[in-house]
Design a protein around this motif. Structure first.
Motif, PDB file in Angstrom:
ATOM      1  N   ASP A 109       2.010   0.489   4.244  1.00 47.50           N
ATOM      2  CA  ASP A 109       1.697   1.816   4.799  1.00 47.50           C
ATOM      3  C   ASP A 109       0.671   1.623   5.925  1.00 47.50           C
ATOM      4  O   ASP A 109       0.255   0.508   6.194  1.00 47.50           O
ATOM      5  CB  ASP A 109       1.190   2.773   3.710  1.00 47.50           C
ATOM      6  CG  ASP A 109       1.522   4.220   4.055  1.00 47.50           C
ATOM      7  OD1 ASP A 109       1.624   4.556   5.247  1.00 47.50           O
ATOM      8  OD2 ASP A 109       1.699   5.026   3.127  1.00 47.50           O
ATOM      9  N   SER A 110       0.276   2.705   6.559  1.00 51.53           N
ATOM     10  CA  SER A 110      -0.623   2.580   7.716  1.00 51.53           C
ATOM     11  C   SER A 110      -1.913   1.860   7.303  1.00 51.53           C
ATOM     12  O   SER A 110      -2.473   2.116   6.244  1.00 51.53           O
ATOM     13  CB  SER A 110      -0.934   3.950   8.296  1.00 51.53           C
ATOM     14  OG  SER A 110      -1.503   4.763   7.306  1.00 51.53           O
TER      15      SER A 110
ATOM     16  N   GLU B  49     -13.922   3.650  -3.884  1.00 50.31           N
ATOM     17  CA  GLU B  49     -14.766   4.673  -3.269  1.00 50.31           C
ATOM     18  C   GLU B  49     -16.080   4.080  -2.764  1.00 50.31           C
ATOM     19  O   GLU B  49     -16.841   4.750  -2.071  1.00 50.31           O
ATOM     20  CB  GLU B  49     -15.011   5.788  -4.306  1.00 50.31           C
ATOM     21  CG  GLU B  49     -15.919   6.942  -3.911  1.00 50.31           C
ATOM     22  CD  GLU B  49     -15.328   7.868  -2.873  1.00 50.31           C
ATOM     23  OE1 GLU B  49     -14.409   7.464  -2.149  1.00 50.31           O
ATOM     24  OE2 GLU B  49     -15.828   8.998  -2.757  1.00 50.31           O
ATOM     25  N   GLY B  50     -16.343   2.813  -3.116  1.00 55.98           N
ATOM     26  CA  GLY B  50     -17.607   2.198  -2.698  1.00 55.98           C
ATOM     27  C   GLY B  50     -18.760   2.574  -3.617  1.00 55.98           C
ATOM     28  O   GLY B  50     -19.918   2.460  -3.255  1.00 55.98           O
TER      29      GLY B  50
ATOM     30  N   PRO C   6     -10.818   3.420  -9.046  1.00 54.35           N
ATOM     31  CA  PRO C   6     -11.250   4.377  -8.015  1.00 54.35           C
ATOM     32  C   PRO C   6     -12.734   4.276  -7.681  1.00 54.35           C
ATOM     33  O   PRO C   6     -13.117   4.482  -6.530  1.00 54.35           O
ATOM     34  CB  PRO C   6     -10.888   5.745  -8.608  1.00 54.35           C
ATOM     35  CG  PRO C   6     -10.524   5.514 -10.038  1.00 54.35           C
ATOM     36  CD  PRO C   6     -10.121   4.084 -10.157  1.00 54.35           C
ATOM     37  N   LEU C   7     -13.582   3.930  -8.632  1.00 47.96           N
ATOM     38  CA  LEU C   7     -15.015   3.762  -8.337  1.00 47.96           C
ATOM     39  C   LEU C   7     -15.215   2.616  -7.332  1.00 47.96           C
ATOM     40  O   LEU C   7     -15.991   2.753  -6.379  1.00 47.96           O
ATOM     41  CB  LEU C   7     -15.808   3.476  -9.613  1.00 47.96           C
ATOM     42  CG  LEU C   7     -16.143   4.686 -10.496  1.00 47.96           C
ATOM     43  CD1 LEU C   7     -16.641   4.237 -11.858  1.00 47.96           C
ATOM     44  CD2 LEU C   7     -17.189   5.581  -9.816  1.00 47.96           C
TER      45      LEU C   7
ATOM     46  N   GLU D  97      -5.047   1.875   8.119  1.00 49.14           N
ATOM     47  CA  GLU D  97      -6.388   2.458   8.262  1.00 49.14           C
ATOM     48  C   GLU D  97      -7.237   2.397   6.987  1.00 49.14           C
ATOM     49  O   GLU D  97      -8.339   1.850   6.976  1.00 49.14           O
ATOM     50  CB  GLU D  97      -6.243   3.912   8.713  1.00 49.14           C
ATOM     51  CG  GLU D  97      -7.502   4.496   9.287  1.00 49.14           C
ATOM     52  CD  GLU D  97      -7.269   5.934   9.708  1.00 49.14           C
ATOM     53  OE1 GLU D  97      -7.749   6.836   9.004  1.00 49.14           O
ATOM     54  OE2 GLU D  97      -6.585   6.156  10.729  1.00 49.14           O
ATOM     55  N   ARG D  98      -6.695   2.931   5.893  1.00 52.62           N
ATOM     56  CA  ARG D  98      -7.454   2.960   4.646  1.00 52.62           C
ATOM     57  C   ARG D  98      -7.644   1.556   4.081  1.00 52.62           C
ATOM     58  O   ARG D  98      -8.704   1.219   3.548  1.00 52.62           O
ATOM     59  CB  ARG D  98      -6.741   3.861   3.618  1.00 52.62           C
ATOM     60  CG  ARG D  98      -7.564   4.065   2.354  1.00 52.62           C
ATOM     61  CD  ARG D  98      -6.919   5.054   1.395  1.00 52.62           C
ATOM     62  NE  ARG D  98      -7.784   5.234   0.237  1.00 52.62           N
ATOM     63  CZ  ARG D  98      -7.782   4.439  -0.836  1.00 52.62           C
ATOM     64  NH1 ARG D  98      -6.958   3.417  -0.886  1.00 52.62           N
ATOM     65  NH2 ARG D  98      -8.608   4.671  -1.839  1.00 52.62           N
TER      66      ARG D  98
ATOM     67  N   THR E  36       0.800  -1.237   0.000  1.00 51.02           N
ATOM     68  CA  THR E  36       0.000   0.000   0.000  1.00 51.02           C
ATOM     69  C   THR E  36       0.829   1.281   0.000  1.00 51.02           C
ATOM     70  O   THR E  36       0.311   2.337  -0.343  1.00 51.02           O
ATOM     71  CB  THR E  36      -0.932   0.016   1.221  1.00 51.02           C
ATOM     72  OG1 THR E  36      -0.165  -0.284   2.394  1.00 51.02           O
ATOM     73  CG2 THR E  36      -2.026  -1.037   1.086  1.00 51.02           C
ATOM     74  N   ALA E  37       2.102   1.172   0.379  1.00 50.23           N
ATOM     75  CA  ALA E  37       2.942   2.376   0.367  1.00 50.23           C
ATOM     76  C   ALA E  37       3.377   2.718  -1.053  1.00 50.23           C
ATOM     77  O   ALA E  37       3.811   3.825  -1.319  1.00 50.23           O
ATOM     78  CB  ALA E  37       4.179   2.185   1.245  1.00 50.23           C
ATOM     79  N   ARG E  38       3.275   1.737  -1.968  1.00 54.71           N
ATOM     80  CA  ARG E  38       3.791   1.969  -3.316  1.00 54.71           C
ATOM     81  C   ARG E  38       2.755   1.680  -4.398  1.00 54.71           C
ATOM     82  O   ARG E  38       3.068   1.629  -5.583  1.00 54.71           O
ATOM     83  CB  ARG E  38       5.057   1.140  -3.521  1.00 54.71           C
ATOM     84  CG  ARG E  38       6.113   1.472  -2.453  1.00 54.71           C
ATOM     85  CD  ARG E  38       7.419   0.785  -2.676  1.00 54.71           C
ATOM     86  NE  ARG E  38       7.352  -0.650  -2.525  1.00 54.71           N
ATOM     87  CZ  ARG E  38       8.413  -1.454  -2.410  1.00 54.71           C
ATOM     88  NH1 ARG E  38       9.630  -0.923  -2.423  1.00 54.71           N
ATOM     89  NH2 ARG E  38       8.278  -2.747  -2.277  1.00 54.71           N
ATOM     90  N   VAL E  39       1.491   1.468  -3.973  1.00 51.49           N
ATOM     91  CA  VAL E  39       0.396   1.301  -4.914  1.00 51.49           C
ATOM     92  C   VAL E  39       0.184   2.626  -5.647  1.00 51.49           C
ATOM     93  O   VAL E  39       0.457   3.684  -5.070  1.00 51.49           O
ATOM     94  CB  VAL E  39      -0.889   0.877  -4.144  1.00 51.49           C
ATOM     95  CG1 VAL E  39      -1.473   2.009  -3.318  1.00 51.49           C
ATOM     96  CG2 VAL E  39      -1.918   0.241  -5.035  1.00 51.49           C
ATOM     97  N   PRO E  40      -0.271   2.691  -6.886  1.00 56.56           N
ATOM     98  CA  PRO E  40      -0.574   1.588  -7.791  1.00 56.56           C
ATOM     99  C   PRO E  40       0.620   1.185  -8.644  1.00 56.56           C
ATOM    100  O   PRO E  40       1.389   2.038  -9.074  1.00 56.56           O
ATOM    101  CB  PRO E  40      -1.669   2.183  -8.670  1.00 56.56           C
ATOM    102  CG  PRO E  40      -1.345   3.640  -8.741  1.00 56.56           C
ATOM    103  CD  PRO E  40      -0.655   3.993  -7.450  1.00 56.56           C
TER     104      PRO E  40
ATOM    105  N   LYS F 185     -10.556   0.003   5.854  1.00 58.61           N
ATOM    106  CA  LYS F 185     -11.832   0.608   5.453  1.00 58.61           C
ATOM    107  C   LYS F 185     -12.284   0.110   4.075  1.00 58.61           C
ATOM    108  O   LYS F 185     -13.407  -0.380   3.911  1.00 58.61           O
ATOM    109  CB  LYS F 185     -11.677   2.145   5.437  1.00 58.61           C
ATOM    110  CG  LYS F 185     -12.967   2.895   5.208  1.00 58.61           C
ATOM    111  CD  LYS F 185     -12.721   4.402   5.196  1.00 58.61           C
ATOM    112  CE  LYS F 185     -13.626   5.075   4.187  1.00 58.61           C
ATOM    113  NZ  LYS F 185     -13.138   6.396   3.753  1.00 58.61           N
TER     114      LYS F 185
ATOM    115  N   ARG G  82     -14.907  -3.663   2.728  1.00 54.45           N
ATOM    116  CA  ARG G  82     -15.948  -3.575   1.705  1.00 54.45           C
ATOM    117  C   ARG G  82     -15.697  -4.624   0.616  1.00 54.45           C
ATOM    118  O   ARG G  82     -16.637  -5.238   0.114  1.00 54.45           O
ATOM    119  CB  ARG G  82     -15.929  -2.164   1.113  1.00 54.45           C
ATOM    120  CG  ARG G  82     -17.264  -1.682   0.646  1.00 54.45           C
ATOM    121  CD  ARG G  82     -17.379  -0.179   0.699  1.00 54.45           C
ATOM    122  NE  ARG G  82     -16.269   0.479   0.040  1.00 54.45           N
ATOM    123  CZ  ARG G  82     -15.782   1.657   0.400  1.00 54.45           C
ATOM    124  NH1 ARG G  82     -16.290   2.305   1.423  1.00 54.45           N
ATOM    125  NH2 ARG G  82     -14.781   2.192  -0.251  1.00 54.45           N
TER     126      ARG G  82
END
Lengths: 293, 293
Positions: free
Chosen positions: B266-267, B179-180, B175-176, B269-270, B40-44, B273, B277
């Motif tokens: 990376d952290s 974003e849910g 991204p869609l 949290e995201r 996640t620190a180097r996505v995408p 979340k 989903r």
């Protein structure tokens, strides 16, 4: 006698977004040489932790400082929010971020004392515009309230005594701008959802708190109506740069040679494709660089 | 006698997208322990150069191998396209990517010999599905043709003798999904634009060539119509994993303890979340790790 400095201005961003600031420099300061550094290998910063953003930012700025820049623009909201202090401590040149100029202009502009802020998830969550406005407004106690559900319509209301700020994250605006869909019906529908809550509030000023958003100005203005003043952070930032160049007596007057050079940390192909759309201009001098690990 | 291995399966992805593969493992192989590593620190990865993707991938897989995985799933289209060979050369465990299983299933499924492929810009540009299908189809000479203008409606037609493949990049789908908004009217409008060209072609099979896309299956199917078979790469990949576990005699039968552990660069949290989903399930065991620089 007016002093002159032929050294370049440095513009640092995590990717292509800072090109809206670059474009404003080209417009407002056409005689300045500019080195633009985009950390395209590690974009987007908005989803990284603050420590990571500080580390990446210092690496990128170090590269620009070694190239001899006379002034630095941190043209990235995330880096401006998380790394500005660390950059100012480390490097001995004037440093200008993109948050304070927009915050100041919003405060000068609003009559109703109700300001809207839109930005990426990271920018909105960090409340960096709220804190910047509050610093200029006298550091009032902050009272926060949440409106709406988790999707589409969720936004925040922040009260600072006589001033209210309404903030809303619009994560899809960045990919829409980069895809070249900033004026599409998809952008209109998306903006309609994101801005639904803010439209119901009595704001008269809306800060485009992300360097990508000036591309969506037309759509945002269409949704919000013409009574809302849009604050373009890129434009305000360059007004501040102009003042700083005068103040430090380091204006440039380059009339020949390549004025604009770009450095990116990953292969330049996509940067050129998306970037030329942002700048409405060809990107010619571009180099791939290695920073950090 | 049936052999058993209590060692975990490793799933590597650049971010959250591979969780659709993880979800399929949970469904098809509920007794397997799984370690999921998301960079996640180097996505995408999709916007990085091939060399960068290989370097990042080897670092991530090295972490999982040190944790004792018995089999690796590269649940990332970009890494499957660019780094699979390098990973197989470096590490001595079975390695399964997400491209070949979807390619094989598409070839088995099509009657009209016309296949559609959708994916990120990177996946489509690399033609990795085209090459995978062609390898199974006998390495025919490739003839490419471009349809449409630069936006919305631009897609490619690839002829391999008796077989035609139509490929289309759909950059906003990721991204869609994150974003849910995978079932929103914005997704429907976006899919309508992206799939306009492919709808006019006589395809009977459409490969969802990105791990995020299973979330948009409903919308894509609504636009394409029910006569088009959608190939879910995540599902096909896990069918292949199941076969490999049997073939190597390394099936698991964990009935207790934490089955699923997540590592992110990376952290968290995201990741939590968005990931919950994707999985329709809580993410409990998660750790922040450091790899590479």
């Amino acid at each position: 006698m007016r002093k002159i400095s032929d050294r370049p201005i440095g513009v640092f961003d995590s990717g292509v977004g800072g090109l809206t600031v670059m474009k404003e420099i080209m417009r407002q300061l056409p005689e300045e040489k500019v080195l633009y550094a985009g950390d395209t290998a590690r974009v987007p910063y908005g989803i990284r932790s603050a420590e990571t953003v500080v580390r990446y930012s210092l690496e990128m700025v170090d590269f620009l400082v070694r190239k001899g820049i006379k002034l630095l623009v941190v043209a990235c909201n995330t880096a401006s929010a998380s790394a500005l202090t660390a950059i100012k401590e480390r490097f001995d040149i004037p440093v200008i971020g993109v948050i304070e100029p927009g915050a100041r202009k919003a405060l000068e502009t609003t009559r109703s004392k109700k300001i809207g802020i839109i930005g990426t998830e990271g920018t909105i969550k960090s409340n960096s515009y709220v804190h910047a406005i509050n610093a200029l407004y006298g550091n009032k106690p902050i009272v926060m309230k949440e409106h709406g559900a988790i999707h589409f319509d969720r936004y925040f209301e922040v009260s600072l005594g006589g001033l209210s700020i309404f903030t809303k994250a619009c994560p899809l605006f960045v990919p829409l701008a980069e895809e070249g869909w900033a004026s599409s019906d998809v952008a209109v529908l998306t903006a309609g959802h994101y801005l639904e809550g803010l439209k119901k509030e009595p704001i008269d000023t809306l800060v485009l708190g992300c360097t990508h958003y000036p591309l969506l100005k037309g759509v945002i203005s269409r949704i919000m109506g013409e009574n809302i003043t849009l604050i373009d952070s890129a434009r305000e930032t360059v007004i501040e740069v102009k003042k700083a160049l005068l103040q430090y007596g380091i204006e440039g007057n380059s009339l020949s040679g390549p004025l604009w050079t770009y450095y990116v940390t990953d292969s330049p192909e996509r940067f050129i494709k998306v970037g030329e759309r942002f700048l409405s201009r060809k990107i010619e001098q571009i180099e791939n660089i290695n920073v950090g690990g």
